[in-house]
Write a protein that holds these residues in place. Structure first.
Motif, PDB file in Angstrom:
ATOM      1  N   TRP A 105       0.784  -1.233   0.000  1.00  0.00           N
ATOM      2  CA  TRP A 105       0.000   0.000   0.000  1.00  0.00           C
ATOM      3  C   TRP A 105       0.818   1.286   0.000  1.00  0.00           C
ATOM      4  CZ3 TRP A 105      -0.875  -3.719   3.969  1.00  0.00           C
ATOM      5  CH2 TRP A 105      -2.004  -4.502   3.803  1.00  0.00           C
ATOM      6  N   LEU A 106       2.035   1.263   0.488  1.00  0.00           N
ATOM      7  CA  LEU A 106       2.754   2.503   0.827  1.00  0.00           C
ATOM      8  C   LEU A 106       2.800   3.543  -0.285  1.00  0.00           C
ATOM      9  CD1 LEU A 106       5.701   1.099   2.955  1.00  0.00           C
ATOM     10  CD2 LEU A 106       3.477   1.947   3.702  1.00  0.00           C
ATOM     11  N   ASP A 107       3.165   3.150  -1.498  1.00  0.00           N
ATOM     12  CA  ASP A 107       3.233   4.130  -2.592  1.00  0.00           C
ATOM     13  C   ASP A 107       1.863   4.722  -2.893  1.00  0.00           C
ATOM     14  OD1 ASP A 107       5.962   3.758  -2.814  1.00  0.00           O
ATOM     15  OD2 ASP A 107       5.812   2.360  -4.498  1.00  0.00           O
ATOM     16  N   GLU A 108       0.837   3.882  -2.846  1.00  0.00           N
ATOM     17  CA  GLU A 108      -0.522   4.359  -3.111  1.00  0.00           C
ATOM     18  C   GLU A 108      -1.005   5.267  -1.985  1.00  0.00           C
ATOM     19  OE1 GLU A 108      -1.783   3.932  -6.070  1.00  0.00           O
ATOM     20  OE2 GLU A 108      -0.037   2.708  -6.560  1.00  0.00           O
ATOM     21  N   TRP A 109      -0.730   4.899  -0.739  1.00  0.00           N
ATOM     22  CA  TRP A 109      -1.108   5.770   0.380  1.00  0.00           C
ATOM     23  C   TRP A 109      -0.455   7.140   0.232  1.00  0.00           C
ATOM     24  CZ3 TRP A 109      -0.039   1.767   4.813  1.00  0.00           C
ATOM     25  CH2 TRP A 109      -1.117   0.878   4.904  1.00  0.00           C
ATOM     26  N   GLU A 110       0.799   7.154  -0.161  1.00  0.00           N
ATOM     27  CA  GLU A 110       1.506   8.428  -0.317  1.00  0.00           C
ATOM     28  C   GLU A 110       0.826   9.287  -1.382  1.00  0.00           C
ATOM     29  OE1 GLU A 110       4.165  11.397   0.611  1.00  0.00           O
ATOM     30  OE2 GLU A 110       3.752   9.566   1.719  1.00  0.00           O
ATOM     31  N   LYS A 111       0.448   8.680  -2.513  1.00  0.00           N
ATOM     32  CA  LYS A 111      -0.205   9.422  -3.603  1.00  0.00           C
ATOM     33  C   LYS A 111      -1.632   9.830  -3.252  1.00  0.00           C
ATOM     34  CE  LYS A 111       0.681   6.307  -6.752  1.00  0.00           C
ATOM     35  NZ  LYS A 111       0.770   5.525  -7.979  1.00  0.00           N
ATOM     36  N   ASP A 112      -2.330   9.007  -2.503  1.00  0.00           N
ATOM     37  CA  ASP A 112      -3.753   9.236  -2.254  1.00  0.00           C
ATOM     38  C   ASP A 112      -4.048  10.159  -1.071  1.00  0.00           C
ATOM     39  OD1 ASP A 112      -4.263   7.558  -4.385  1.00  0.00           O
ATOM     40  OD2 ASP A 112      -4.737   5.817  -3.140  1.00  0.00           O
ATOM     41  N   PHE A 113      -3.195  10.135  -0.029  1.00  0.00           N
ATOM     42  CA  PHE A 113      -3.458  10.998   1.130  1.00  0.00           C
ATOM     43  C   PHE A 113      -2.208  11.379   1.901  1.00  0.00           C
ATOM     44  CE2 PHE A 113      -3.780   6.696   2.842  1.00  0.00           C
ATOM     45  CZ  PHE A 113      -3.068   6.779   4.017  1.00  0.00           C
ATOM     46  N   GLY A 114      -1.176  10.569   1.878  1.00  0.00           N
ATOM     47  CA  GLY A 114      -0.010  10.791   2.726  1.00  0.00           C
ATOM     48  C   GLY A 114       0.741  12.081   2.460  1.00  0.00           C
ATOM     49  N   PHE A 115       0.797  12.486   1.211  1.00  0.00           N
ATOM     50  CA  PHE A 115       1.507  13.722   0.859  1.00  0.00           C
ATOM     51  C   PHE A 115       0.920  14.937   1.569  1.00  0.00           C
ATOM     52  CE2 PHE A 115      -2.081  13.736  -1.971  1.00  0.00           C
ATOM     53  CZ  PHE A 115      -2.404  15.074  -2.104  1.00  0.00           C
ATOM     54  N   VAL A 116      -0.364  14.866   1.897  1.00  0.00           N
ATOM     55  CA  VAL A 116      -1.025  15.994   2.556  1.00  0.00           C
ATOM     56  C   VAL A 116      -0.376  16.273   3.913  1.00  0.00           C
ATOM     57  CG1 VAL A 116      -3.226  16.885   3.440  1.00  0.00           C
ATOM     58  CG2 VAL A 116      -3.184  15.548   1.318  1.00  0.00           C
TER      59      VAL A 116
ATOM     60  N   ASP B 208     -17.826  -7.227   4.812  1.00  0.00           N
ATOM     61  CA  ASP B 208     -17.257  -6.114   4.055  1.00  0.00           C
ATOM     62  C   ASP B 208     -15.845  -6.490   3.619  1.00  0.00           C
ATOM     63  OD1 ASP B 208     -16.197  -3.746   3.058  1.00  0.00           O
ATOM     64  OD2 ASP B 208     -17.013  -2.499   4.661  1.00  0.00           O
ATOM     65  N   LYS B 209     -15.706  -6.873   2.364  1.00  0.00           N
ATOM     66  CA  LYS B 209     -14.405  -7.321   1.822  1.00  0.00           C
ATOM     67  C   LYS B 209     -13.350  -6.213   1.894  1.00  0.00           C
ATOM     68  CE  LYS B 209     -15.946 -11.351   0.523  1.00  0.00           C
ATOM     69  NZ  LYS B 209     -15.710 -12.504   1.342  1.00  0.00           N
ATOM     70  N   ASN B 210     -13.770  -4.964   1.962  1.00  0.00           N
ATOM     71  CA  ASN B 210     -12.859  -3.829   2.053  1.00  0.00           C
ATOM     72  C   ASN B 210     -12.010  -3.869   3.324  1.00  0.00           C
ATOM     73  OD1 ASN B 210     -11.973  -1.177   1.112  1.00  0.00           O
ATOM     74  ND2 ASN B 210     -13.170  -0.349   2.791  1.00  0.00           N
ATOM     75  N   LEU B 211     -12.455  -4.631   4.321  1.00  0.00           N
ATOM     76  CA  LEU B 211     -11.776  -4.691   5.614  1.00  0.00           C
ATOM     77  C   LEU B 211     -10.836  -5.875   5.753  1.00  0.00           C
ATOM     78  CD1 LEU B 211     -14.918  -3.898   7.785  1.00  0.00           C
ATOM     79  CD2 LEU B 211     -13.182  -2.292   6.977  1.00  0.00           C
ATOM     80  N   ASN B 212     -10.896  -6.819   4.825  1.00  0.00           N
ATOM     81  CA  ASN B 212     -10.123  -8.054   4.949  1.00  0.00           C
ATOM     82  C   ASN B 212      -8.626  -7.808   4.903  1.00  0.00           C
ATOM     83  OD1 ASN B 212     -12.396  -9.572   5.227  1.00  0.00           O
ATOM     84  ND2 ASN B 212     -12.409 -10.341   3.139  1.00  0.00           N
ATOM     85  N   ASP B 213      -7.933  -8.547   5.758  1.00  0.00           N
ATOM     86  CA  ASP B 213      -6.481  -8.424   5.842  1.00  0.00           C
ATOM     87  C   ASP B 213      -5.897  -9.751   6.303  1.00  0.00           C
ATOM     88  OD1 ASP B 213      -3.924  -7.009   5.946  1.00  0.00           O
ATOM     89  OD2 ASP B 213      -4.103  -7.286   8.100  1.00  0.00           O
ATOM     90  N   ASP B 214      -4.672 -10.007   5.891  1.00  0.00           N
ATOM     91  CA  ASP B 214      -3.994 -11.253   6.272  1.00  0.00           C
ATOM     92  C   ASP B 214      -2.888 -11.016   7.295  1.00  0.00           C
ATOM     93  OD1 ASP B 214      -2.076  -9.976   4.780  1.00  0.00           O
ATOM     94  OD2 ASP B 214      -1.902 -11.534   3.264  1.00  0.00           O
ATOM     95  N   GLY B 215      -2.936  -9.900   8.003  1.00  0.00           N
ATOM     96  CA  GLY B 215      -1.943  -9.621   9.026  1.00  0.00           C
ATOM     97  C   GLY B 215      -0.906  -8.579   8.646  1.00  0.00           C
ATOM     98  N   LYS B 216      -0.946  -8.063   7.423  1.00  0.00           N
ATOM     99  CA  LYS B 216       0.046  -7.085   6.979  1.00  0.00           C
ATOM    100  C   LYS B 216      -0.384  -5.635   7.233  1.00  0.00           C
ATOM    101  CE  LYS B 216       1.539 -10.095   3.238  1.00  0.00           C
ATOM    102  NZ  LYS B 216       1.429 -10.350   1.809  1.00  0.00           N
ATOM    103  N   TYR B 217      -1.683  -5.389   7.216  1.00  0.00           N
ATOM    104  CA  TYR B 217      -2.193  -4.015   7.268  1.00  0.00           C
ATOM    105  C   TYR B 217      -1.846  -3.302   8.569  1.00  0.00           C
ATOM    106  CZ  TYR B 217      -5.622  -0.236   7.686  1.00  0.00           C
ATOM    107  OH  TYR B 217      -6.219   0.977   7.894  1.00  0.00           O
ATOM    108  N   GLY B 218      -2.114  -3.915   9.716  1.00  0.00           N
ATOM    109  CA  GLY B 218      -1.876  -3.250  11.000  1.00  0.00           C
ATOM    110  C   GLY B 218      -0.468  -2.688  11.114  1.00  0.00           C
ATOM    111  N   PRO B 219       0.556  -3.546  10.984  1.00  0.00           N
ATOM    112  CA  PRO B 219       1.928  -3.023  11.068  1.00  0.00           C
ATOM    113  C   PRO B 219       2.244  -1.984   9.985  1.00  0.00           C
ATOM    114  CG  PRO B 219       1.935  -5.394  11.348  1.00  0.00           C
ATOM    115  CD  PRO B 219       0.536  -5.010  10.944  1.00  0.00           C
ATOM    116  N   ALA B 220       1.732  -2.201   8.773  1.00  0.00           N
ATOM    117  CA  ALA B 220       2.018  -1.261   7.687  1.00  0.00           C
ATOM    118  C   ALA B 220       1.413   0.110   7.977  1.00  0.00           C
ATOM    119  CB  ALA B 220       1.499  -1.806   6.357  1.00  0.00           C
ATOM    120  N   ILE B 221       0.156   0.152   8.396  1.00  0.00           N
ATOM    121  CA  ILE B 221      -0.493   1.453   8.626  1.00  0.00           C
ATOM    122  C   ILE B 221       0.085   2.131   9.859  1.00  0.00           C
ATOM    123  CG2 ILE B 221      -2.525   0.748  10.009  1.00  0.00           C
ATOM    124  CD1 ILE B 221      -2.785   3.079   7.013  1.00  0.00           C
TER     125      ILE B 221
END
Length: 166
Positions: free
Chosen positions: A70-81, A101-114
């Motif tokens: 996600w990191l590059d996309e997060w930077e482009k979508d909101f992080g730069f702000v 809600d499939k939008n919430l599904n994660d395999d354990g990577k999201y928490g540490p990444a965010i």
């Protein structure tokens, strides 16, 4: 497939008018302005930020908004702000094996990444939701038994999570 017909210019004008009303009643208030796509997308801020002082921006970066990594996309979508304005993620969270809600599904990577990304960028955050029914739950029941998300963010808030230097 469309969440509304409002353009950023229309949204920006509406937000600035509302902020003027807020400031007429409280000059010390810090208005929060959300982006599009359920508050996830702040890309228009790059070229057309809200033209009022002391504004903070809101994002809701759930795991399904973008594909891993996600990191590059997060930077482009909101992080730069966050490089120029305060940003708060007023909703974050994840679940495993979720059919609601499939939008919430994660395999354990999201928490540490965010958590690492927010720490690096200085982005404030609020975990969603302290309820055993609404998703993504932090607790399994009203005995306050934590879900995987609840355990993870409890560790972060208690200083038990070790941030990486992404």
């Amino acid at each position: 497939g469309q969440y509304g017909k409002c353009t950023w210019d229309e949204w920006k004008t509406l937000m600035e008018e509302l902020i003027d009303v807020i400031y007429a009643h409280n000059q010390k208030a810090i208005p929060l302005v959300a982006g599009f796509n359920w508050a996830y997308d702040l890309t228009p801020v790059k070229f057309k930020p809200i033209e009022r002082p002391n504004v903070a921006y809101v994002t809701h970066p759930y795991p399904g908004k973008r594909k891993y990594p996600w990191l590059d996309e997060w930077e482009k979508d909101f992080g730069f702000v966050a490089d120029n304005y305060p940003v708060i993620a007023t909703e974050i969270g994840f679940m495993t094996d979720n059919d609601e809600d499939k939008n919430l599904n994660d395999d354990g990577k999201y928490g540490p990444a965010i958590a690492n990304y927010f720490n690096k960028k200085g982005i404030s955050w609020v975990v969603w939701v302290f309820d055993p029914v609404w998703v993504p739950q932090m607790i399994k029941n009203w005995d306050y038994e934590p879900t995987d998300q609840g355990k993870f963010f409890k560790n972060v808030m208690q200083g038990k999570f070790k941030y990486s230097n992404q």
